[in-house]
Write a protein that holds these residues in place. Structure first.
Motif, mmCIF file in Angstrom:
data_model
loop_
_atom_site.group_PDB
_atom_site.id
_atom_site.type_symbol
_atom_site.label_atom_id
_atom_site.label_comp_id
_atom_site.label_asym_id
_atom_site.label_seq_id
_atom_site.Cartn_x
_atom_site.Cartn_y
_atom_site.Cartn_z
ATOM 1 N N ARG A 102 0.810 -1.219 0.000
ATOM 2 C CA ARG A 102 0.000 0.000 0.000
ATOM 3 C C ARG A 102 0.843 1.269 0.000
ATOM 4 N NH1 ARG A 102 -4.823 -0.675 4.457
ATOM 5 N NH2 ARG A 102 -5.837 -2.536 3.570
ATOM 6 N N HIS A 103 0.357 2.265 -0.732
ATOM 7 C CA HIS A 103 0.845 3.626 -0.561
ATOM 8 C C HIS A 103 -0.023 4.244 0.541
ATOM 9 C CE1 HIS A 103 3.536 3.350 -3.905
ATOM 10 N NE2 HIS A 103 2.577 3.211 -4.801
ATOM 11 N N LYS A 104 0.534 4.336 1.728
ATOM 12 C CA LYS A 104 -0.263 4.697 2.908
ATOM 13 C C LYS A 104 -0.936 6.064 2.768
ATOM 14 C CE LYS A 104 2.354 1.804 6.111
ATOM 15 N NZ LYS A 104 3.189 1.759 7.343
ATOM 16 N N LYS A 105 -0.240 7.014 2.135
ATOM 17 C CA LYS A 105 -0.813 8.344 2.005
ATOM 18 C C LYS A 105 -2.063 8.316 1.135
ATOM 19 C CE LYS A 105 -1.155 12.641 2.838
ATOM 20 N NZ LYS A 105 -1.540 13.088 4.193
ATOM 21 N N ALA A 106 -2.031 7.540 0.073
ATOM 22 C CA ALA A 106 -3.203 7.445 -0.805
ATOM 23 C C ALA A 106 -4.378 6.806 -0.072
ATOM 24 C CB ALA A 106 -2.854 6.641 -2.055
ATOM 25 N N PHE A 107 -4.099 5.782 0.711
ATOM 26 C CA PHE A 107 -5.167 5.154 1.491
ATOM 27 C C PHE A 107 -5.735 6.127 2.517
ATOM 28 C CE2 PHE A 107 -4.324 1.173 -0.483
ATOM 29 C CZ PHE A 107 -5.419 0.362 -0.194
ATOM 30 N N GLN A 108 -4.879 6.977 3.069
ATOM 31 C CA GLN A 108 -5.370 7.966 4.028
ATOM 32 C C GLN A 108 -6.299 8.969 3.345
ATOM 33 O OE1 GLN A 108 -4.820 8.118 7.547
ATOM 34 N NE2 GLN A 108 -6.604 9.394 7.135
ATOM 35 N N LEU A 109 -5.933 9.390 2.124
ATOM 36 C CA LEU A 109 -6.796 10.306 1.378
ATOM 37 C C LEU A 109 -8.137 9.641 1.056
ATOM 38 C CD1 LEU A 109 -4.211 11.906 -1.094
ATOM 39 C CD2 LEU A 109 -5.230 12.974 0.921
ATOM 40 N N LEU A 110 -8.090 8.369 0.693
ATOM 41 C CA LEU A 110 -9.311 7.626 0.417
ATOM 42 C C LEU A 110 -10.228 7.604 1.640
ATOM 43 C CD1 LEU A 110 -11.119 5.652 -1.180
ATOM 44 C CD2 LEU A 110 -9.566 3.813 -0.497
ATOM 45 N N GLU A 111 -9.645 7.284 2.788
ATOM 46 C CA GLU A 111 -10.453 7.228 4.002
ATOM 47 C C GLU A 111 -10.934 8.620 4.423
ATOM 48 O OE1 GLU A 111 -10.277 4.183 6.955
ATOM 49 O OE2 GLU A 111 -8.149 3.876 6.455
ATOM 50 N N ASN A 112 -10.105 9.630 4.196
ATOM 51 C CA ASN A 112 -10.549 11.002 4.477
ATOM 52 C C ASN A 112 -11.820 11.316 3.694
ATOM 53 O OD1 ASN A 112 -8.376 11.430 6.163
ATOM 54 N ND2 ASN A 112 -7.216 12.658 4.680
ATOM 55 N N CYS A 113 -11.813 10.938 2.399
ATOM 56 C CA CYS A 113 -12.951 11.240 1.541
ATOM 57 C C CYS A 113 -14.210 10.529 2.031
ATOM 58 C CB CYS A 113 -12.631 10.837 0.103
ATOM 59 S SG CYS A 113 -13.874 11.365 -1.096
ATOM 60 N N ILE A 114 -14.068 9.284 2.442
ATOM 61 C CA ILE A 114 -15.218 8.542 2.967
ATOM 62 C C ILE A 114 -15.780 9.238 4.199
ATOM 63 C CG2 ILE A 114 -15.973 6.379 4.026
ATOM 64 C CD1 ILE A 114 -13.883 4.955 2.245
ATOM 65 N N LYS A 115 -14.912 9.671 5.086
ATOM 66 C CA LYS A 115 -15.364 10.340 6.315
ATOM 67 C C LYS A 115 -15.989 11.695 6.006
ATOM 68 C CE LYS A 115 -11.866 7.916 9.033
ATOM 69 N NZ LYS A 115 -10.547 8.014 9.696
ATOM 70 N N TRP A 116 -15.441 12.411 5.018
ATOM 71 C CA TRP A 116 -16.052 13.685 4.623
ATOM 72 C C TRP A 116 -17.445 13.442 4.051
ATOM 73 C CZ3 TRP A 116 -11.174 15.148 1.292
ATOM 74 C CH2 TRP A 116 -10.130 15.501 2.151
ATOM 75 N N CYS A 117 -17.581 12.374 3.266
ATOM 76 C CA CYS A 117 -18.895 12.038 2.713
ATOM 77 C C CYS A 117 -19.880 11.702 3.830
ATOM 78 C CB CYS A 117 -18.770 10.853 1.755
ATOM 79 S SG CYS A 117 -18.033 11.260 0.157
ATOM 80 N N GLU A 118 -19.442 10.904 4.775
ATOM 81 C CA GLU A 118 -20.327 10.523 5.879
ATOM 82 C C GLU A 118 -20.791 11.749 6.654
ATOM 83 O OE1 GLU A 118 -20.491 6.978 9.194
ATOM 84 O OE2 GLU A 118 -18.552 7.923 8.802
ATOM 85 N N ALA A 119 -19.878 12.690 6.878
ATOM 86 C CA ALA A 119 -20.218 13.901 7.629
ATOM 87 C C ALA A 119 -21.199 14.789 6.877
ATOM 88 C CB ALA A 119 -18.938 14.683 7.943
ATOM 89 N N ASN A 120 -21.247 14.638 5.543
ATOM 90 C CA ASN A 120 -22.134 15.468 4.719
ATOM 91 C C ASN A 120 -23.301 14.682 4.131
ATOM 92 O OD1 ASN A 120 -20.887 18.368 4.266
ATOM 93 N ND2 ASN A 120 -19.168 16.924 4.384
ATOM 94 N N ASP A 121 -23.574 13.525 4.710
ATOM 95 C CA ASP A 121 -24.702 12.694 4.303
ATOM 96 C C ASP A 121 -24.640 12.341 2.823
ATOM 97 O OD1 ASP A 121 -27.007 11.233 4.806
ATOM 98 O OD2 ASP A 121 -28.345 12.891 4.312
ATOM 99 N N ASP A 159 -7.574 -6.621 -0.307
ATOM 100 C CA ASP A 159 -6.888 -5.605 0.490
ATOM 101 C C ASP A 159 -7.779 -4.391 0.736
ATOM 102 O OD1 ASP A 159 -4.483 -4.803 1.867
ATOM 103 O OD2 ASP A 159 -4.148 -3.357 0.262
ATOM 104 N N LEU A 160 -8.509 -3.963 -0.291
ATOM 105 C CA LEU A 160 -9.439 -2.853 -0.103
ATOM 106 C C LEU A 160 -10.487 -3.188 0.952
ATOM 107 C CD1 LEU A 160 -10.072 -1.614 -3.756
ATOM 108 C CD2 LEU A 160 -9.183 -0.227 -1.876
ATOM 109 N N SER A 161 -10.990 -4.400 0.900
ATOM 110 C CA SER A 161 -12.007 -4.809 1.867
ATOM 111 C C SER A 161 -11.475 -4.779 3.295
ATOM 112 C CB SER A 161 -12.520 -6.209 1.532
ATOM 113 O OG SER A 161 -13.465 -6.644 2.487
ATOM 114 N N MET A 162 -10.218 -5.108 3.474
ATOM 115 C CA MET A 162 -9.632 -5.090 4.821
ATOM 116 C C MET A 162 -9.776 -3.714 5.469
ATOM 117 S SD MET A 162 -6.126 -7.332 4.460
ATOM 118 C CE MET A 162 -5.581 -6.783 6.088
ATOM 119 N N THR A 163 -9.665 -2.666 4.657
ATOM 120 C CA THR A 163 -9.792 -1.294 5.165
ATOM 121 C C THR A 163 -11.231 -0.804 5.157
ATOM 122 O OG1 THR A 163 -7.540 -0.611 4.600
ATOM 123 C CG2 THR A 163 -9.222 1.110 4.638
ATOM 124 N N LEU A 164 -11.980 -1.131 4.108
ATOM 125 C CA LEU A 164 -13.285 -0.499 3.900
ATOM 126 C C LEU A 164 -14.463 -1.238 4.542
ATOM 127 C CD1 LEU A 164 -12.914 0.560 0.150
ATOM 128 C CD2 LEU A 164 -12.297 1.832 2.205
#
Length: 381
Positions: A102-121, A159-164
């Protein structure tokens, strides 16, 4: 010079019959989508959204430049526009190195986006867009001939499923692969089945987005084999018709040198207009001469996906559609207006291509918004 919309005289008797039959099929799709949402309030339901491209996909941006290209404020802006979801393309080379680390920074950006989406319904579709072994426009695609590459593809989803998998099923969906382009339909159907099985072993109720071979075209949807007895599937097609209009003068296509006329609705290119074009471009353009496109024609081209969705009792989604910035602006707005009207009439969810771009964007790279286009695509009047 165009065909009048909803004109039974110009459509003709048999055209009216075809239209009525298709409308009956559409009613079935609408009914199913409505019932599905009522049965399970926690299911993954999307109605109108936008793609967030050129961030974790199809981009050389890295470091601070990549971080700043798409931020929390953009998600808030998308929510304010009235959209209910984001389709997020990600590329293998952005997320993992050649050894699958994994490129950890890219995965962090991915998770950031998911959390931003959740916060904005907002809901979010994670779309595995480009593989090292498969690009939808590449001549060579080792994915279809090399079992090692197929195993790697399946492992990427593990691998994606492990995180998501920690995120709720109603928040995140998985799109197995963007625009599969195999030499034969069965190659995609077989790999799709394997990937589907891999995810189902890990996440029994995650919504999985599936499209047909050869660019998720409506023309190939009847060849798509969908896993049976699973209601957590979203069928997805892409739509850029007519291509002469949608990719007008697009520099990465065979239309890059075409600067002639194009129209919507009505006759896209007349015989008279074609006759005065430079001879060098005529062979590429000839197939569009005297073809008519309007709302009814667009709907007719959706027939195969609509039939497939009706047959299987599954919801239908258009994950990409759009007209390039180069195209005649007023005609472009008319096309988007017809498209969104059809989505509303059929109950088909959609995401335009895309949010930020100088080619197809709702906003450009300088963050200048196309307000008229946003109003149409977001369906906020």
């Amino acid at each position: 010079m165009g065909v009048k919309k909803n004109s039974t005289k110009q459509i003709g008797f048999y055209g009216v019959i075809r239209k009525n039959i298709l409308f009956a099929l559409i009613i079935g799709v609408v009914s199913f989508n409505t019932v599905s949402a009522q049965i399970n309030a926690d299911s993954f339901v999307v109605k109108k959204g936008t793609n967030v491209a050129y961030w974790l996909s199809q981009s050389d941006r890295r470091g601070i430049e990549r971080e700043h290209f798409f931020i929390k404020a953009d998600v808030e802006k998308i929510a304010d526009m009235g959209f209910d979801h984001i389709r997020l393309p990600i590329d293998e080379e952005q997320m993992w190195d050649k050894n699958g680390n994994r490129h950890k920074k890219a995965f962090q950006l991915l998770e950031n986006c998911i959390k931003w989406c959740e916060a904005n319904d907002l809901r979010i579709i994670i779309d595995l867009h480009i593989l090292r072994s498969h690009h939808f426009n590449a001549k060579k695609k080792p994915l279809w001939t090399d079992k090692t590459e197929q195993d790697k593809f399946l492992n990427l989803w593990r691998d994606l499923s492990m995180t998501l998998k920690k995120y709720p099923d109603h928040l995140v969906a998985y799109e197995l692969m963007n625009e599969a382009v195999a030499d034969n339909h069965e190659s995609w159907n077989e790999l799709l089945k394997k990937a589907f099985t891999v995810i189902r072993e890990l996440e029994p109720k995650r919504t999985i987005v599936i499209g047909s071979n050869r660019w998720q075209s409506t023309d190939t949807f009847d060849a798509l084999k969908v896993p049976l007895n699973d209601k957590n599937i979203l069928l997805s097609f892409h739509f850029y018709e007519p291509f002469l209009f949608s990719h007008y003068s697009a520099k990465w296509t065979f239309l890059k040198d075409y600067k002639g006329p194009v129209h919507y609705p009505g006759v896209i290119l007349s015989e008279e207009e074609y006759s005065v074009l430079p001879d060098v471009i005529k062979p590429e353009i000839k197939k569009w001469v005297n073809l008519k496109f309007n709302k009814e024609v667009l709907l007719e081209k959706w027939k195969k996906p609509i039939l497939k969705a009706k047959e299987l009792g599954l919801p239908l989604y258009c994950g990409e559609f759009g007209i390039i910035q180069n195209a005649p602006y007023l005609d472009k707005l008319k096309w988007y207006t017809d498209m969104v009207a059809l989505f509303n009439e059929t109950g088909i969810g959609y995401a335009n291509w895309n949010y930020k771009s100088d080619n197809f964007g709702l906003i450009d790279y300088n963050n200048k918004a196309d307000k008229k286009l946003i109003t149409i695509v977001s369906n906020n009047k």
